[in-house]
Design a protein around this motif. Structure first.
Motif, mmCIF file in Angstrom:
data_model
loop_
_atom_site.group_PDB
_atom_site.id
_atom_site.type_symbol
_atom_site.label_atom_id
_atom_site.label_comp_id
_atom_site.label_asym_id
_atom_site.label_seq_id
_atom_site.Cartn_x
_atom_site.Cartn_y
_atom_site.Cartn_z
ATOM 1 N N TYR A 90 41.450 25.858 44.193
ATOM 2 C CA TYR A 90 41.859 27.067 43.164
ATOM 3 C C TYR A 90 42.628 27.949 43.730
ATOM 4 N N SER A 91 43.017 28.150 42.885
ATOM 5 C CA SER A 91 43.835 29.512 42.871
ATOM 6 C C SER A 91 42.587 30.976 42.968
ATOM 7 N N ASP A 92 43.085 31.379 44.016
ATOM 8 C CA ASP A 92 41.986 32.933 43.508
ATOM 9 C C ASP A 92 41.974 33.803 42.400
ATOM 10 N N VAL A 93 43.091 33.993 42.255
ATOM 11 C CA VAL A 93 43.529 35.240 41.189
ATOM 12 C C VAL A 93 42.794 34.711 39.916
ATOM 13 N N CYS A 94 41.591 35.480 39.776
ATOM 14 C CA CYS A 94 40.880 36.151 38.686
ATOM 15 C C CYS A 94 42.591 35.280 37.072
ATOM 16 N N THR A 95 41.766 34.850 36.236
ATOM 17 C CA THR A 95 42.436 34.547 35.334
ATOM 18 C C THR A 95 42.312 35.896 34.193
ATOM 19 N N HIS A 96 41.446 36.938 34.467
ATOM 20 C CA HIS A 96 41.299 38.194 33.850
ATOM 21 C C HIS A 96 42.062 39.309 33.963
ATOM 22 N N ALA A 97 42.340 39.509 35.056
ATOM 23 C CA ALA A 97 43.388 41.043 35.027
ATOM 24 C C ALA A 97 43.305 40.583 36.605
ATOM 25 N N GLY A 98 43.197 39.482 36.902
ATOM 26 C CA GLY A 98 44.685 39.248 38.714
ATOM 27 C C GLY A 98 44.271 39.500 40.059
ATOM 28 N N CYS A 99 42.408 40.125 39.742
ATOM 29 C CA CYS A 99 41.460 40.501 41.481
ATOM 30 C C CYS A 99 41.445 39.078 42.177
ATOM 31 N N GLU A 100 41.573 38.920 43.228
ATOM 32 C CA GLU A 100 40.572 37.697 44.106
ATOM 33 C C GLU A 100 39.689 37.813 44.233
ATOM 34 N N VAL A 101 39.447 35.945 43.135
ATOM 35 C CA VAL A 101 37.794 35.563 43.565
ATOM 36 C C VAL A 101 37.601 35.317 45.220
ATOM 37 N N ALA A 102 36.108 35.134 45.053
ATOM 38 C CA ALA A 102 35.596 34.764 46.744
ATOM 39 C C ALA A 102 34.804 33.892 46.135
ATOM 40 N N PRO A 103 33.824 33.609 47.293
ATOM 41 C CA PRO A 103 33.120 32.136 46.929
ATOM 42 C C PRO A 103 31.408 33.120 46.882
ATOM 43 N N SER A 104 30.884 32.601 46.355
ATOM 44 C CA SER A 104 29.154 32.576 45.950
ATOM 45 C C SER A 104 28.062 31.783 46.201
ATOM 46 N N GLY A 105 27.884 31.543 46.763
ATOM 47 C CA GLY A 105 27.289 29.825 46.587
ATOM 48 C C GLY A 105 28.068 28.800 45.968
ATOM 49 N N ALA A 106 27.663 29.063 44.926
ATOM 50 C CA ALA A 106 28.569 27.555 44.657
ATOM 51 C C ALA A 106 29.097 27.651 43.491
ATOM 52 N N ASP A 107 29.778 29.004 43.321
ATOM 53 C CA ASP A 107 30.884 29.551 42.276
ATOM 54 C C ASP A 107 31.824 30.136 43.132
ATOM 55 N N PHE A 108 32.490 31.203 42.363
ATOM 56 C CA PHE A 108 33.304 31.939 42.248
ATOM 57 C C PHE A 108 33.155 32.879 42.119
ATOM 58 N N LYS A 109 33.107 34.281 42.461
ATOM 59 C CA LYS A 109 32.580 35.622 41.740
ATOM 60 C C LYS A 109 33.781 36.201 41.872
#
Length: 149
Positions: A90-109
């Motif tokens: 996936y793109s690592d660009v948060c769809t809210h404000a464009g920050c970089e999401v990061a791996p967090s267990g089985a999810d991205f935060k």
């Protein structure tokens, strides 16, 4: 008989009101459309790509059910390994404000405002983000994870 010219104060007041109205109209076009809430499980579509697959990491570095980060052709991505033979990118660009999401267990935060995205399909678990992460084409090539961007 002619009327007296408007005072400087009257001219400034009317120009300020007009400019304020114009600014409000211009800014109204910048407000993003807001949906009712987090995405309702709709899996994002794959981002159309014409590039060749790029190795982004070793398969052995991403256990089944976990997430990782990578880079393909200078594009930052996040990866989820769904099964022994299935990966998603996936793109690592948060769809809210464009920050970089990061791996967090089985999810991205997202560290900026706390949005959490499901690794299995990129959909929003908790907001403020409303839209799922866009997905890239990903595959397993021998011992490598490849992504097309």
């Amino acid at each position: 008989m002619t009327s007296p010219p408007p005072s400087r104060r009257a001219v400034l007041r009317s120009s300020t009101v007009a400019a304020g109205g114009a600014c409000a109209l211009a800014l109204a076009g910048c407000v993003p459309a807001v949906s009712a809430g987090p995405s309702q499980g709709s899996t994002p579509g794959t981002i159309p790509t014409t590039g060749t697959p790029v190795r982004v990491g070793k398969l052995s570095d991403v256990p089944v059910g976990s997430t990782a980060q990578g880079k393909a052709n200078n594009v930052n991505i996040v990866i989820f390994r769904a099964a022994q033979d299935k990966v998603y990118a996936y793109s690592d660009v948060c769809t809210h404000a464009g920050c970089e999401v990061a791996p967090s267990g089985a999810d991205f935060k997202c560290p900026c405002h706390g949005s959490v995205f499901k690794g299995a399909d990129g959909t929003v678990i908790t907001g403020p983000a409303k839209q799922a992460l866009p997905r890239y084409a990903a595959a397993i090539d021998g011992e490598w994870i490849t992504v097309s961007v």
